[in-house]
Write a protein that holds these residues in place. Structure first.
Motif, PDB file in Angstrom:
ATOM      1  N   LYS A   1      47.127  17.146   6.351  1.00  0.00           N
ATOM      2  CA  LYS A   1      45.713  17.540   6.153  1.00  0.00           C
ATOM      3  C   LYS A   1      45.665  18.551   5.003  1.00  0.00           C
ATOM      4  O   LYS A   1      46.476  18.443   4.079  1.00  0.00           O
TER       5      LYS A   1
ATOM      6  N   HIS B   1      40.494   8.355   8.412  1.00  0.00           N
ATOM      7  CA  HIS B   1      40.824   9.382   9.409  1.00  0.00           C
ATOM      8  C   HIS B   1      39.515   9.919  10.004  1.00  0.00           C
ATOM      9  O   HIS B   1      38.509  10.042   9.303  1.00  0.00           O
TER      10      HIS B   1
ATOM     11  N   GLU C   1      43.936   6.934  17.032  1.00  0.00           N
ATOM     12  CA  GLU C   1      43.838   8.389  17.226  1.00  0.00           C
ATOM     13  C   GLU C   1      42.547   8.705  17.970  1.00  0.00           C
ATOM     14  O   GLU C   1      41.483   8.805  17.349  1.00  0.00           O
TER      15      GLU C   1
ATOM     16  N   GLY D   1      44.240  17.530  17.337  1.00  0.00           N
ATOM     17  CA  GLY D   1      44.248  18.978  17.126  1.00  0.00           C
ATOM     18  C   GLY D   1      43.782  19.770  18.341  1.00  0.00           C
ATOM     19  O   GLY D   1      43.524  20.960  18.249  1.00  0.00           O
TER      20      GLY D   1
ATOM     21  N   SER E   1      47.741  15.182  18.881  1.00  0.00           N
ATOM     22  CA  SER E   1      48.551  16.184  19.597  1.00  0.00           C
ATOM     23  C   SER E   1      49.945  15.674  19.987  1.00  0.00           C
ATOM     24  O   SER E   1      50.450  16.025  21.052  1.00  0.00           O
TER      25      SER E   1
HETATM   26  P1  PGA Z   1      47.283  16.412  15.477  1.00  0.00           P
HETATM   27  O1  PGA Z   1      46.550  15.497  14.353  1.00  0.00           O
HETATM   28  O2  PGA Z   1      48.678  15.864  15.632  1.00  0.00           O
HETATM   29  O3  PGA Z   1      47.244  17.796  14.930  1.00  0.00           O
HETATM   30  O4  PGA Z   1      46.469  16.243  16.726  1.00  0.00           O
HETATM   31  C1  PGA Z   1      46.770  14.130  14.254  1.00  0.00           C
HETATM   32  C2  PGA Z   1      45.961  13.576  13.102  1.00  0.00           C
HETATM   33  O5  PGA Z   1      44.821  13.999  12.914  1.00  0.00           O
HETATM   34  O6  PGA Z   1      46.429  12.699  12.345  1.00  0.00           O
END
Ligand code: PGA
Length: 248
Positions: free
Chosen positions: A14, A92, A164, A170, A209
């Motif tokens: 990100k 995304h 996802e 997150g 996560s």
């Molecule tokens: P995260 O993000 O592992 O921090 O939950 C995954 C993503 O957004 O690709």
């Protein structure tokens, strides 16, 4: 008979990290024995060059639907390709939310990536309200169908899908291995109705996560072929552990 799919672990930085982290990550991954897993790093664009030619895959986090022109701040697929990228994340949920990317726009971006020989990592997944309502299969199917309509099912031989669930990104709230497997199996069966060979071969990653502590169980699910990792991809040792968990 089930085809053995090579796992893929992708790190989505990100808008995080710096040149020092890029150098550390490059060093850690280069020294690791990662022969039975595809590793992909998607750092912010100014750090791409740290990873090119280091022996693993490098990808962008977004691309424009256009080839060139007056689109300040955008990057074309051909530029990512020229820089040495093999993949690009498309659709995304943060871009769908923050930048209003619709299913149609995401499909146009997938087409653009394919035109340039980049493998799109097509992100799909439902927000919490849809999960609670129970219509998440339909929601994810519509996200995929918009892309099928644009590029055709045959092109899914060159696409990676990342499931996802937005409520797990997150938040520390990982989908359970069973919840992930359910949706992954649904995605594969949905594609199989259009082309069973492509459905069997396509890599479907789980994201949301994923950490070193839960990666092994998630990746051991039949239809989970690796992960798209956000937060935990910013720590070289954690990311390496996750890559190694996919290998097992
Ligand atoms: P995260 O993000 O592992 O921090 O939950 C995954 C993503 O957004 O690709």
């Amino acid at each position: 008979m089930q085809t053995k799919r090579q796992p893929l672990v992708a790190g989505n930085w990100k808008m995080n990290g710096n040149a020092e982290l890029a150098a550390q990550m490059q060093a850690v991954l280069s020294e690791a024995e990662l022969s039975n897993v595809d590793v992909l790093v998607c750092p912010p664009m100014p750090y791409l060059h740290h990873f090119i030619g280091a022996g693993f895959n490098v990808g962008g986090q977004n691309l424009s639907e256009f080839e060139s022109g007056a689109h300040t701040g955008e990057v074309a697929g051909r530029m990512l390709k020229e820089a040495g990228c093999s993949h690009v994340i498309v659709g995304h949920s943060e871009r769908r939310t923050d930048n209003g990317e619709s299913n149609t726009l995401v499909a146009d971006k997938v087409a653009s990536a394919l035109d340039q020989g980049l493998v799109p990592v097509l992100c799909v997944g439902e927000p919490e309200s849809i999960r609670e309502e129970g219509s998440f299969f339909e929601f994810v199917a519509a996200q995929i169908d918009a892309v099928v309509e644009k590029v055709g099912i045959a092109n899914f031989a060159h696409i990676v899908i990342a499931y996802e669930p937005v409520w797990a990104i997150g938040t520390g709230k990982t989908a359970s291995p069973e919840q992930a497997q359910d949706v992954h199996a649904f995605i594969r069966s949905h594609l199989a109705k259009m082309n069973s060979e492509i459905a069997e071969k396509i890599q479907i990653l789980y994201g949301g996560s994923v950490k070193a502590a839960n990666a092994g169980e998630l990746f051991s699910q039949t239809d989970v072929d690796g992960g798209l990792i956000g937060g935990a991809s910013l720590d070289p040792q954690d990311f390496l552990k996750i890559c190694l968990a996919a290998k097992e």
